[in-house]
Design a protein around this motif. Sequence first.
Motif, PDB file in Angstrom:
ATOM      1  N   GLU A  10      16.928  94.684  24.313  1.00  0.00           N
ATOM      2  CA  GLU A  10      17.763  93.312  25.056  1.00  0.00           C
ATOM      3  C   GLU A  10      18.942  93.704  25.694  1.00  0.00           C
ATOM      4  OE1 GLU A  10      18.349  92.742  20.579  1.00  0.00           O
ATOM      5  OE2 GLU A  10      16.612  92.811  21.562  1.00  0.00           O
ATOM      6  N   LEU A  11      19.736  94.744  25.119  1.00  0.00           N
ATOM      7  CA  LEU A  11      21.130  95.105  25.997  1.00  0.00           C
ATOM      8  C   LEU A  11      20.774  95.726  27.178  1.00  0.00           C
ATOM      9  CD1 LEU A  11      21.791  97.479  22.600  1.00  0.00           C
ATOM     10  CD2 LEU A  11      22.453  95.655  22.950  1.00  0.00           C
ATOM     11  N   GLN A  12      19.879  96.043  27.700  1.00  0.00           N
ATOM     12  CA  GLN A  12      19.091  95.984  29.316  1.00  0.00           C
ATOM     13  C   GLN A  12      19.395  95.176  29.760  1.00  0.00           C
ATOM     14  OE1 GLN A  12      15.410  98.294  28.788  1.00  0.00           O
ATOM     15  NE2 GLN A  12      16.418 100.626  28.169  1.00  0.00           N
ATOM     16  N   LEU A  13      19.123  94.080  29.198  1.00  0.00           N
ATOM     17  CA  LEU A  13      18.725  92.934  30.493  1.00  0.00           C
ATOM     18  C   LEU A  13      19.789  92.233  31.078  1.00  0.00           C
ATOM     19  CD1 LEU A  13      16.167  90.696  30.496  1.00  0.00           C
ATOM     20  CD2 LEU A  13      17.544  89.398  28.584  1.00  0.00           C
ATOM     21  N   GLY A  14      21.605  92.345  29.788  1.00  0.00           N
ATOM     22  CA  GLY A  14      22.788  91.850  30.517  1.00  0.00           C
ATOM     23  C   GLY A  14      23.060  93.196  32.212  1.00  0.00           C
ATOM     24  N   ASN A  15      22.436  94.279  32.133  1.00  0.00           N
ATOM     25  CA  ASN A  15      22.089  94.873  33.452  1.00  0.00           C
ATOM     26  C   ASN A  15      21.860  94.868  34.284  1.00  0.00           C
ATOM     27  OD1 ASN A  15      24.796  96.621  31.816  1.00  0.00           O
ATOM     28  ND2 ASN A  15      23.701  97.927  31.293  1.00  0.00           N
ATOM     29  N   ARG A  16      20.772  93.926  34.095  1.00  0.00           N
ATOM     30  CA  ARG A  16      19.108  94.525  34.903  1.00  0.00           C
ATOM     31  C   ARG A  16      19.870  92.534  35.447  1.00  0.00           C
ATOM     32  NH1 ARG A  16      14.782  96.746  33.874  1.00  0.00           N
ATOM     33  NH2 ARG A  16      14.273  95.742  35.722  1.00  0.00           N
ATOM     34  N   LEU A  17      20.347  91.183  34.818  1.00  0.00           N
ATOM     35  CA  LEU A  17      20.449  90.266  36.030  1.00  0.00           C
ATOM     36  C   LEU A  17      21.709  90.494  36.337  1.00  0.00           C
ATOM     37  CD1 LEU A  17      19.960  88.065  31.974  1.00  0.00           C
ATOM     38  CD2 LEU A  17      19.025  87.879  33.917  1.00  0.00           C
ATOM     39  N   ASN A  18      22.382  90.997  35.181  1.00  0.00           N
ATOM     40  CA  ASN A  18      23.912  91.298  36.507  1.00  0.00           C
ATOM     41  C   ASN A  18      23.525  92.208  38.573  1.00  0.00           C
ATOM     42  OD1 ASN A  18      25.467  90.306  35.435  1.00  0.00           O
ATOM     43  ND2 ASN A  18      26.374  92.056  34.496  1.00  0.00           N
ATOM     44  N   ASP A  19      22.061  92.908  37.839  1.00  0.00           N
ATOM     45  CA  ASP A  19      21.961  93.471  39.280  1.00  0.00           C
ATOM     46  C   ASP A  19      21.386  92.636  40.399  1.00  0.00           C
ATOM     47  OD1 ASP A  19      23.086  95.894  38.678  1.00  0.00           O
ATOM     48  OD2 ASP A  19      21.193  97.476  37.663  1.00  0.00           O
ATOM     49  N   ALA A  20      20.341  92.217  39.341  1.00  0.00           N
ATOM     50  CA  ALA A  20      19.702  90.985  39.918  1.00  0.00           C
ATOM     51  C   ALA A  20      20.447  90.386  40.655  1.00  0.00           C
ATOM     52  CB  ALA A  20      18.270  90.616  39.121  1.00  0.00           C
ATOM     53  N   LEU A  32      13.489  87.565  34.792  1.00  0.00           N
ATOM     54  CA  LEU A  32      14.597  88.092  33.701  1.00  0.00           C
ATOM     55  C   LEU A  32      15.044  87.286  32.419  1.00  0.00           C
ATOM     56  CD1 LEU A  32      16.334  90.763  34.869  1.00  0.00           C
ATOM     57  CD2 LEU A  32      14.337  91.315  33.167  1.00  0.00           C
ATOM     58  N   LEU A  33      15.509  85.843  32.755  1.00  0.00           N
ATOM     59  CA  LEU A  33      16.027  84.590  32.586  1.00  0.00           C
ATOM     60  C   LEU A  33      14.922  84.467  31.774  1.00  0.00           C
ATOM     61  CD1 LEU A  33      19.014  83.700  31.999  1.00  0.00           C
ATOM     62  CD2 LEU A  33      18.307  81.821  34.005  1.00  0.00           C
ATOM     63  N   SER A  34      13.760  84.446  32.407  1.00  0.00           N
ATOM     64  CA  SER A  34      12.805  83.494  31.090  1.00  0.00           C
ATOM     65  C   SER A  34      12.452  84.746  29.948  1.00  0.00           C
ATOM     66  CB  SER A  34      11.455  83.361  31.912  1.00  0.00           C
ATOM     67  OG  SER A  34      11.095  84.253  32.625  1.00  0.00           O
ATOM     68  N   MET A  35      12.060  85.833  30.355  1.00  0.00           N
ATOM     69  CA  MET A  35      12.142  86.711  28.971  1.00  0.00           C
ATOM     70  C   MET A  35      13.421  86.487  27.707  1.00  0.00           C
ATOM     71  SD  MET A  35      10.582  89.709  31.301  1.00  0.00           S
ATOM     72  CE  MET A  35      10.912  90.950  29.769  1.00  0.00           C
ATOM     73  N   LEU A  36      14.839  85.722  28.106  1.00  0.00           N
ATOM     74  CA  LEU A  36      15.277  86.095  27.251  1.00  0.00           C
ATOM     75  C   LEU A  36      15.678  84.846  26.678  1.00  0.00           C
ATOM     76  CD1 LEU A  36      18.174  86.925  26.163  1.00  0.00           C
ATOM     77  CD2 LEU A  36      19.239  85.210  28.805  1.00  0.00           C
ATOM     78  N   SER A  37      14.540  83.900  27.549  1.00  0.00           N
ATOM     79  CA  SER A  37      15.096  82.440  26.470  1.00  0.00           C
ATOM     80  C   SER A  37      13.826  82.494  25.543  1.00  0.00           C
ATOM     81  CB  SER A  37      14.559  81.008  27.192  1.00  0.00           C
ATOM     82  OG  SER A  37      13.515  81.218  27.658  1.00  0.00           O
ATOM     83  N   ILE A  38      12.913  83.331  25.467  1.00  0.00           N
ATOM     84  CA  ILE A  38      11.787  83.364  24.847  1.00  0.00           C
ATOM     85  C   ILE A  38      11.932  84.163  22.940  1.00  0.00           C
ATOM     86  CG2 ILE A  38       9.395  84.348  23.588  1.00  0.00           C
ATOM     87  CD1 ILE A  38       8.599  83.110  26.971  1.00  0.00           C
ATOM     88  N   ASP A  39      12.462  85.693  24.106  1.00  0.00           N
ATOM     89  CA  ASP A  39      13.512  86.537  23.154  1.00  0.00           C
ATOM     90  C   ASP A  39      14.157  85.975  21.912  1.00  0.00           C
ATOM     91  OD1 ASP A  39      11.869  88.456  24.329  1.00  0.00           O
ATOM     92  OD2 ASP A  39      13.057  89.760  25.347  1.00  0.00           O
ATOM     93  N   ALA A  40      15.277  84.814  22.452  1.00  0.00           N
ATOM     94  CA  ALA A  40      16.483  84.283  22.229  1.00  0.00           C
ATOM     95  C   ALA A  40      15.761  83.512  21.426  1.00  0.00           C
ATOM     96  CB  ALA A  40      17.057  84.055  22.979  1.00  0.00           C
ATOM     97  N   ARG A  41      14.761  83.636  20.466  1.00  0.00           N
ATOM     98  CA  ARG A  41      14.388  82.049  20.009  1.00  0.00           C
ATOM     99  C   ARG A  41      13.492  82.906  19.074  1.00  0.00           C
ATOM    100  NH1 ARG A  41      10.688  78.487  23.024  1.00  0.00           N
ATOM    101  NH2 ARG A  41      10.856  79.590  24.807  1.00  0.00           N
ATOM    102  N   ASP A  42      12.989  83.951  19.260  1.00  0.00           N
ATOM    103  CA  ASP A  42      12.519  85.129  18.344  1.00  0.00           C
ATOM    104  C   ASP A  42      13.563  85.864  17.139  1.00  0.00           C
ATOM    105  OD1 ASP A  42       9.871  84.113  19.131  1.00  0.00           O
ATOM    106  OD2 ASP A  42       9.122  86.037  20.358  1.00  0.00           O
ATOM    107  N   MET A  43      14.482  85.904  17.777  1.00  0.00           N
ATOM    108  CA  MET A  43      15.731  86.962  17.180  1.00  0.00           C
ATOM    109  C   MET A  43      16.252  86.040  15.309  1.00  0.00           C
ATOM    110  SD  MET A  43      18.429  88.441  19.282  1.00  0.00           S
ATOM    111  CE  MET A  43      17.355  88.177  21.316  1.00  0.00           C
ATOM    112  N   SER A  44      16.384  86.487  14.156  1.00  0.00           N
ATOM    113  CA  SER A  44      17.049  85.986  13.084  1.00  0.00           C
ATOM    114  C   SER A  44      18.126  84.672  13.614  1.00  0.00           C
ATOM    115  CB  SER A  44      16.671  86.944  12.001  1.00  0.00           C
ATOM    116  OG  SER A  44      17.678  87.595  12.474  1.00  0.00           O
TER     117      SER A  44
END
Length: 167
Positions: A10-20, A32-44
């Motif tokens: 998820e550290l790469q996601l911020g730069n990729r969102l900025n580039d998009a 990417l935003l949809s992937m972030l919302s799914i991943d965020a729910r899985d994190m403790s």
Amino acid sequence: MQIEFPLVNELQLGNRLNDAIEHDRRGEFALLLSMLSIDARDMSQFQLDKELNLDEKLYKAFELPQKQQLVCDLSQQQAVNHADDFHISGASQFHLKQALQPEALVTRGKYEDDMQIVLANCDELTKLKHQQQTPEISELNQIHFLDQLATQRKISETLANQLYAVA
């Protein structure tokens, strides 16, 4: 639609969102935003205890002890009593027990002492009947006096109308 480089974490996601956003690639941004919302729910760190209210969550997060009970109603629960510890082991044991689990002020409930003694000697059915028969004073005071008179007047008028209809 495929993205050019696969995401490793998820550290790469911020730069990729900025580039998009910068290159006006809306599809990649949405993906990417949809992937972030799914991943965020899985994190403790984002999982919430839904059954706990805010106070309980804060007590749990800061590992605080539960609130000290200030008043104990004998009609509802058993009171903490350190008198035996005082008589058996002395004042030091009493102070230790008091520090670990403090005694609360004891009340006998909402009834007077005489009534409480009578209710303690009754069976459960009689106790329940007595609790249902005693109206709360606040319930009686909620209806305004003029509203009570108007209600009584309407009831008497309907009774009179029914009596005239029968006669």
